[in-house]
Design an enzyme around this catalytic site. Structure first.
Site, PDB file in Angstrom:
ATOM      1  N   ASP A  59     -25.582  -8.241 -19.556  1.00  6.76           N
ATOM      2  CA  ASP A  59     -24.455  -9.001 -20.105  1.00  6.76           C
ATOM      3  C   ASP A  59     -24.722 -10.510 -20.101  1.00  6.76           C
ATOM      4  OD1 ASP A  59     -23.344  -6.494 -19.959  1.00  6.76           O
ATOM      5  OD2 ASP A  59     -21.606  -7.082 -18.776  1.00  6.76           O
ATOM      6  N   ASP A  60     -23.925 -11.209 -20.888  1.00  3.66           N
ATOM      7  CA  ASP A  60     -23.781 -12.681 -20.851  1.00  3.66           C
ATOM      8  C   ASP A  60     -24.821 -13.470 -21.637  1.00  3.66           C
ATOM      9  OD1 ASP A  60     -21.723 -11.974 -19.222  1.00  3.66           O
ATOM     10  OD2 ASP A  60     -22.394 -13.085 -17.464  1.00  3.66           O
ATOM     11  N   HIS A 110     -19.553  -8.747 -26.252  1.00  2.00           N
ATOM     12  CA  HIS A 110     -19.074  -9.106 -24.900  1.00  2.00           C
ATOM     13  C   HIS A 110     -18.119 -10.299 -24.988  1.00  2.00           C
ATOM     14  CE1 HIS A 110     -19.098  -8.963 -20.580  1.00  2.00           C
ATOM     15  NE2 HIS A 110     -19.792 -10.057 -20.387  1.00  2.00           N
ATOM     16  N   HIS A 114     -16.416 -15.564 -23.572  1.00  5.64           N
ATOM     17  CA  HIS A 114     -16.402 -15.004 -22.223  1.00  5.64           C
ATOM     18  C   HIS A 114     -15.194 -15.496 -21.417  1.00  5.64           C
ATOM     19  CE1 HIS A 114     -18.059 -13.520 -18.369  1.00  5.64           C
ATOM     20  NE2 HIS A 114     -18.809 -12.756 -19.121  1.00  5.64           N
ATOM     21  N   HIS A 206     -27.477  -8.684 -15.725  1.00  3.87           N
ATOM     22  CA  HIS A 206     -27.194  -9.852 -16.573  1.00  3.87           C
ATOM     23  C   HIS A 206     -28.491 -10.506 -17.030  1.00  3.87           C
ATOM     24  CE1 HIS A 206     -23.456  -9.102 -14.410  1.00  3.87           C
ATOM     25  NE2 HIS A 206     -22.831  -9.700 -15.408  1.00  3.87           N
TER      26      HIS A 206
HETATM   27 ZN   LIG Z   1     -19.973 -11.127 -18.587  1.00  2.59          ZN
END
Ligand SMILES: [Zn+2]
Length: 255
Positions: A59-60, A110, A114, A206
């Protein structure tokens, strides 16, 4: 309430009494939620299957440094993964997202900035999801079919917005939350993934963590070990095509 739901709730109750970690790791979790949403098919935590495969998720990102290094390590082990990308970062690094798809990985939504979704209006939720869909499409011509909310937050409104955007709502296996975002040490990340690994797990990692290369270093240990154990590494969409074994689903909850 179906027999299956009652049984699942019973299993959760046992799990909570045996494993206090579950309550501390998921403070907002309510007993009926997982059984309810899993049975409705609205949220996926994992895919209990006898097929020996695992979905690694990151993620991210995208990040021009960390993501690129992770892609190289994955290639070494012929591992496919899923990257849940942040829309505004996709606009900054479109070439990284192109590379992810070109190398056979999957790209999921995602959110755009965020943000915290708790308390957010449905209109803003829609904005976050659709702007990210657009960013991914503009960068790659690809239409993402997966959504993972920041922090794993969910409520009815967000589940509905996700559905309206033709996105499948994906979280992760409870025992596969590596917490690599807080750089806990390479050994801790490795141990987390290798302890109690099960077919159909969805692992949370991540590919954009400030000042940390721990995820990359951990992968260099995790991938060869799991490969040795016979696991293959597949995208979330591929994992979703594998057959669910209901008995395993119940066993998994009590771990
Ligand atoms: Zn995230």
């Amino acid at each position: 309430m179906s027999k299956y739901t009652r049984l699942l709730i019973l299993m959760f109750t046992i799990a909570f009494s045996l494993n206090p970690h579950l309550t501390s790791a998921h403070p907002t979790f309510h007993l009926k939620d997982r059984a309810y949403y899993e049975e409705r098919g609205d949220i996926v935590w994992e895919v209990p299957t006898e097929d020996k495969c695992i979905a690694l998720t990151f993620d991210d990102g995208p990040d021009h440094r960390q993501t690129a290094q992770i892609l190289d390590v994955l290639d070494q082990y012929n591992a496919k993964a899923t990257f849940f990308v942040v829309g505004e970062r996709v606009e900054r690094y479109p070439e990284i997202v192109q590379m992810q798809l070109a190398r056979g990985h999957e790209v999921g939504n995602h959110s755009y900035r965020h943000p915290l979704f708790r308390g957010m209006s449905k209109g803003n939720m829609q904005n976050e999801l659709s702007k990210t869909q657009q960013a991914i499409f503009q960068a790659t011509g690809y239409k993402s079919v997966l959504f993972r909310p920041p922090g794993g937050f969910y409520n009815e409104a967000l589940i509905n917005v996700s559905k309206q955007n033709d996105l499948k709502f994906i979280l992760w296996s409870w025992h596969q939350d590596t917490k690599d975002w807080k750089a806990p040490g390479v050994d801790k990340i490795v141990k987390r993934v290798l302890t109690g690994t099960r077919s159909g797990d969805i692992v949370l990692m991540h590919d954009f963590v400030a000042n940390s290369t721990q995820t990359i270093e951990a992968l260099k240990q995790i991938l060869p070990e799991l490969k040795k154990q016979g696991y293959s590494f597949v995208t979330v969409s591929e994992l979703l095509t594998h057959k669910v074994t209901p008995d395993l689903q119940l066993k998994k909850v009590i771990h």
